[in-house]
Enzyme design. Structure first.
Site, PDB file in Angstrom:
ATOM      1  N   GLU A 111       0.998  -1.288   0.278  1.00  0.00           N
ATOM      2  CA  GLU A 111       0.106   0.167   0.208  1.00  0.00           C
ATOM      3  C   GLU A 111       0.452   1.420  -0.348  1.00  0.00           C
ATOM      4  O   GLU A 111       0.700   2.245   1.216  1.00  0.00           O
ATOM      5  CB  GLU A 111      -0.902   0.160   1.386  1.00  0.00           C
ATOM      6  N   GLY A 112       1.393   1.421  -0.498  1.00  0.00           N
ATOM      7  CA  GLY A 112       3.005   2.230  -0.538  1.00  0.00           C
ATOM      8  C   GLY A 112       3.875   2.028  -0.039  1.00  0.00           C
ATOM      9  O   GLY A 112       3.504   2.210   1.493  1.00  0.00           O
TER      10      GLY A 112
END
Lengths: 593, 593
Positions: free
Chosen positions: B435-436
């Site tokens: 998620e990043g």
């Protein structure tokens, strides 16, 4: 798949321009001219990258097997072990009379980093043998040396250290393994030892276990512990292998990493053992191995960081993702390489400045060992005794962190086993634990080493930093501002921490012990700061003289600047934590956790 | 084997005494009285410890299998998933009209921590479904909502997010997956997506993939990306399952951890997809999922730290090793428990102060989401937008560190898979990446969020800290010295860092970006400092009023003191690093690495 290239240029620079080994009056060092060390390093580097590294992931994925009482190592390990033996690498720094090459410990450390970086699990088989052989060399009788050393120096037989039992690791006084004296002067060893690295395998004809045990009727606790030689296969008087001894593998452990090394539960069922050194003085003999092993583990921390770093750099240059905010760098490609991004640089600089600084610290430590052993220099012995827990604790904590940072560069690919970055962190993780968990290193540093010989060695260290600063501060005003002032400030923090312990530890030893871990890291930073200042000094000198590879020296100076401005300021935080004392740490009842 | 007990008392304290949710005028909060939330938390805690936790190591050791085109989850996962569904847990905070229980996001977050702590790999199946359902809820047509949401809210069907491709993760503008419009309004999706968590499995009858792809002829780069609903099995107009769609699993990845979750390579071979939201506005729609997913990942970081901490405490109390230097604590035993040793305490306090502070931060973040969504509060929306990268980056970096620290308490036993401590670190490691990656969070914070709406939200944060300090500083002089002054100093460091960026980032954005990671951590510390000061305030108030469990509140005050004196001073180090600017970080040519 990861790759590994031995950093031979950096080691050559450290040996000849920073440590200036040619100027050192240490027996055996006169042979270490630049051409000679270069040849040794290049050859070791080839073995590391061509023979050991390709087996690293093989060992991780295949692991060791234990079936029908027999432990087998991963595919290819046996061939590689033969090549290491043929090259004489295991006995590089062992005495010639037992088949070694008699090189200084410094050279063993330099090439040991390459081997560990290429394949830690594999290199442990010979590393533990080296430690066991050193203990026999230091404490064995002439007969014991003659019986075991030639085969251990060549790694025809390997060695182990047996300390831990299921209920005790750090607190060996609780040990239950017993050694009952026999009429022939031997002992019957009975008990269980766990976490025995290289405990059994198919790489050698015999395994020589060094086992701590208690002779019944001896003193209580740690003072009643003795050390024994317990061969897996009995050795006849003529040196030939005889019958199997009563020692067997209970199981091999499933571990987070170092899958290529067989970590065994060893069961001693009245096995025949021979006293090594004196009765009840086992810890003293074992510490010959332990101190060497701690330096070896420090080296592993550095080595895994270096291997992970090299692959992080490759990926950062290769992977195209996003654009440089200050201007496109790869206009013909769909994106710029990761390495243009400042946060990727921050990460890579942290790794680079650590591994190169740590390598200098490690080689300096090895040089102190040589000074201590080969020149009988008590000052060097005291200093390396002080620095050993710092080398072990700081280099493995930071080394592990760096493998995590290197893995991070890969994003999701770093989490997939296929790319090999996970193995670096999983393998490096054990270095913070074995040969004395890092909390125990911090305790050793603050509880024992600081005050050893009346605090003489730590005072010696401060003197050394001070005289270095005085001398190097003369190079130029710019040099002083960039490299010497930060080192002085860090050293001042370290002195303030030591002062805090002196003023408060007497009242309550917890004021010192609650700060021990921070002190170990504070001290580690000062050591790396000293190394970087010294590297900067050598680099500046080379640049001023206009000789050699200017780009190499400029890179060193820039990396030193990074360490001074971005890493060394950590000393102030460690000092603040130390000076908050024991109260915040010890306030709660155990029940409140 | 590890255990897990849901920290229900702590959550109750945070909800009712720190966040004071009864006083908040947020729709749905009026139902959250103490008795009600206690009942929900206790029930969730039972499921977590009795159903999910026992499957955690089962999932790790067994992993997912992919054979003959079919993915199977570890033994027991299917039964447990049925129990979760039967309890209505997946739809706890989903709208009633689609079968949910319509509780606030706050409650979903509170129980989500328990489920993740007990079994992260398992909980991801429903977590990703939740994210996908939220995106359909926010951007879907009424028909799409009616078709998919009831089954997704119940988890009869699960969901996924498909962003990453082999050559691009962070830089999604490079995406190659294409979506060709069909006459019936649908699209044919063709391409390969990797790292698809819960990509396929045997827990549900259908998998609803949300897939980013480019419609040919659209804008270049990230502006030409659209989002599509691609069901694994086609859904007829009456909602019944039809034929198999042209989407298949290429393989499942071998990962460092979360073995119980199937991380798939997904191949789309002209699969039928339906546009979700507007053409070329796929990133906007995906960010509904991403922002929620980032908070979910922050929670996982905290959750793994909590689970690891509980087991570290157990071991520290149980394992007998060494003696308390200030006096024997367990005279009838052979040694004292580990917990008597100051360095073990330092380690445990670091963990305890992190998990409890992080939990407060996490629940505050969830409350801001509710304020933003349920009360349409733009200020809250701006603030949580600012805090999201900090929650994600700081809580997962620190959460991972804490699992490593917890593992360290176990010594060698921490490295052996049998004890389960390795799994916590291996599972937690992914939270820093997916998620990043955390470097991307730092970039989002410094490059986007700081300046958003003219810097309004960060100014709002400073105002909030200031007014809190003014108010809480009035409690007593002692309270001010212990809790408010350190928070003020930390906040001042944060402001100085922001000022440095403003003054130097204009000239050269690298001066800001090279400090982005440190800024994220600096900000994280200030947030946790604020949480601890607020916790201390609530605890002091309860103690002053003489109600409740005094020991609980005293423990909170002591833990707050620890955080203030030992952790919060890290802000000065981060500031020093930031203020050294880009030069030390960016000095080298890429070739010099």
């Amino acid at each position: 798949m990861p790759r590994y290239t031995a950093p031979t240029q950096d080691v050559q620079f450290l040996l000849h321009e920073v440590l200036k080994i040619a100027d050192r009056d240490i027996p055996g060092y006169s042979e270490l001219d630049s051409e000679f060390t270069s040849a040794v390093l290049e050859e070791a580097g080839k073995i590391a990258s061509q023979v050991l590294q390709p087996l690293n992931s093989v060992g991780d994925q295949g692991g060791c097997k234990y079936e029908n009482g027999v432990v087998t190592t991963p595919t290819g390990f046996k061939d590689a072990f033969e090549q290491m033996k043929d090259g004489g690498w295991p006995g590089l720094d062992m005495p010639e009379e037992f088949g070694g090459q008699n090189m200084p410990y410094l050279m063993g450390t330099a090439v040991g980093e390459f081997f560990s970086a290429a394949n830690q699990a594999f290199t442990m088989y010979q590393g533990l043998t080296h430690g066991a052989a050193s203990a026999i060399l230091a404490h064995g009788t002439d007969a014991q040396k003659a019986t075991y050393l030639p085969n251990m120096v060549s790694c025809a037989w390997t060695g182990t250290m047996n300390l831990t039992e299921p209920h005790c690791g750090t607190d060996l006084g609780l040990m239950r393994t017993k050694a009952e004296p026999q009429e022939d002067g031997s002992y019957k060893i009975t008990g269980q030892k766990i976490f025995i690295s290289a405990g059994d395998h198919d790489l050698a004809d015999n395994v020589i276990h060094l086992v701590l045990a208690k002779i019944p009727g001896g003193p209580e606790g740690i003072k009643g512990v003795s050390l024994f030689i317990v061969p897996k296969i009995m050795v006849d008087e003529d040196g030939a292998l005889g019958t199997r001894n009563a020692v067997s593998v209970g199981k091999i452990e499933e571990k987070m990493g170092i899958h290529g090394n067989s970590t065994c539960v060893m069961n001693y069922d009245g096995a025949t053992g021979y006293l090594l050194g004196q009765q009840h003085k086992g810890m003293r003999a074992m510490f010959t191995m332990m101190n060497e092993a701690r330096l070896g583990v420090a080296m592993q921390g550095l080595a895994q960081a270096e291997a992970a770093y090299q692959n992080a750099v490759d990926y950062a240059k290769d992977r195209l993702q996003g654009r440089d905010v200050t201007g496109v760098k790869n206009p013909d490609g769909p994106a710029d390489p990761l390495i243009v991004h400042p946060d990727i640089r921050r990460n890579l600089m942290a790794q680079k400045s650590f591994t190169e600084g740590a390598r200098a610290f490690m080689l300096w430590g090895a040089l102190l060992i040589d000074q201590s052993h080969r020149s009988n220099d008590a000052e060097a012995e005291g200093l390396i005794s002080l620095l050993t827990p710092i080398l072990k604790g700081f280099l493995t904590d930071k080394g592990y962190d760096m493998t995590v940072q290197a893995q991070q560069i890969y994003g999701g690919h770093g989490y997939i086993e296929e790319w090999g970055m996970s193995q670096f962190t999983r393998d490096a993780r054990i270095t913070m634990i074995y040969e004395g968990a890092n909390g125990v290193q911090a305790l050793d540093l603050v509880g024992r080493k600081l005050a050893q010989d009346g605090g003489k060695h730590v005072m010696g260290f401060f003197e050394l930093v001070k005289s270095f600063c005085n001398e190097a501060g003369e190079i130029s005003e710019g040099f002083k501002t960039q490299f010497i002032d930060p080192l002085k400030a860090a050293s001042k923090d370290l002195q303030a921490a030591g002062m805090y312990f002196m003023q408060n530890g007497m009242k309550n030893p917890n004021h010192a012990l609650a700060g021990s871990y921070d002190f170990m890291h504070l001290f580690g930073h000062v050591c790396l700061g000293l190394m970087w200042a010294d590297i900067a000094k050598a680099s500046q000198k080379a640049l001023d003289s206009g000789t050699g590879d200017a780009a190499f020296y400029e890179t060193k100076l820039a990396t030193a600047r990074y360490y001074m401005s971005r890493e060394l300021p950590a000393t102030a935080l460690h000092l603040a934590r130390i000076q908050s004392g024991a109260d915040p740490v010890m306030a709660l009842d155990p029940d409140a956790f």
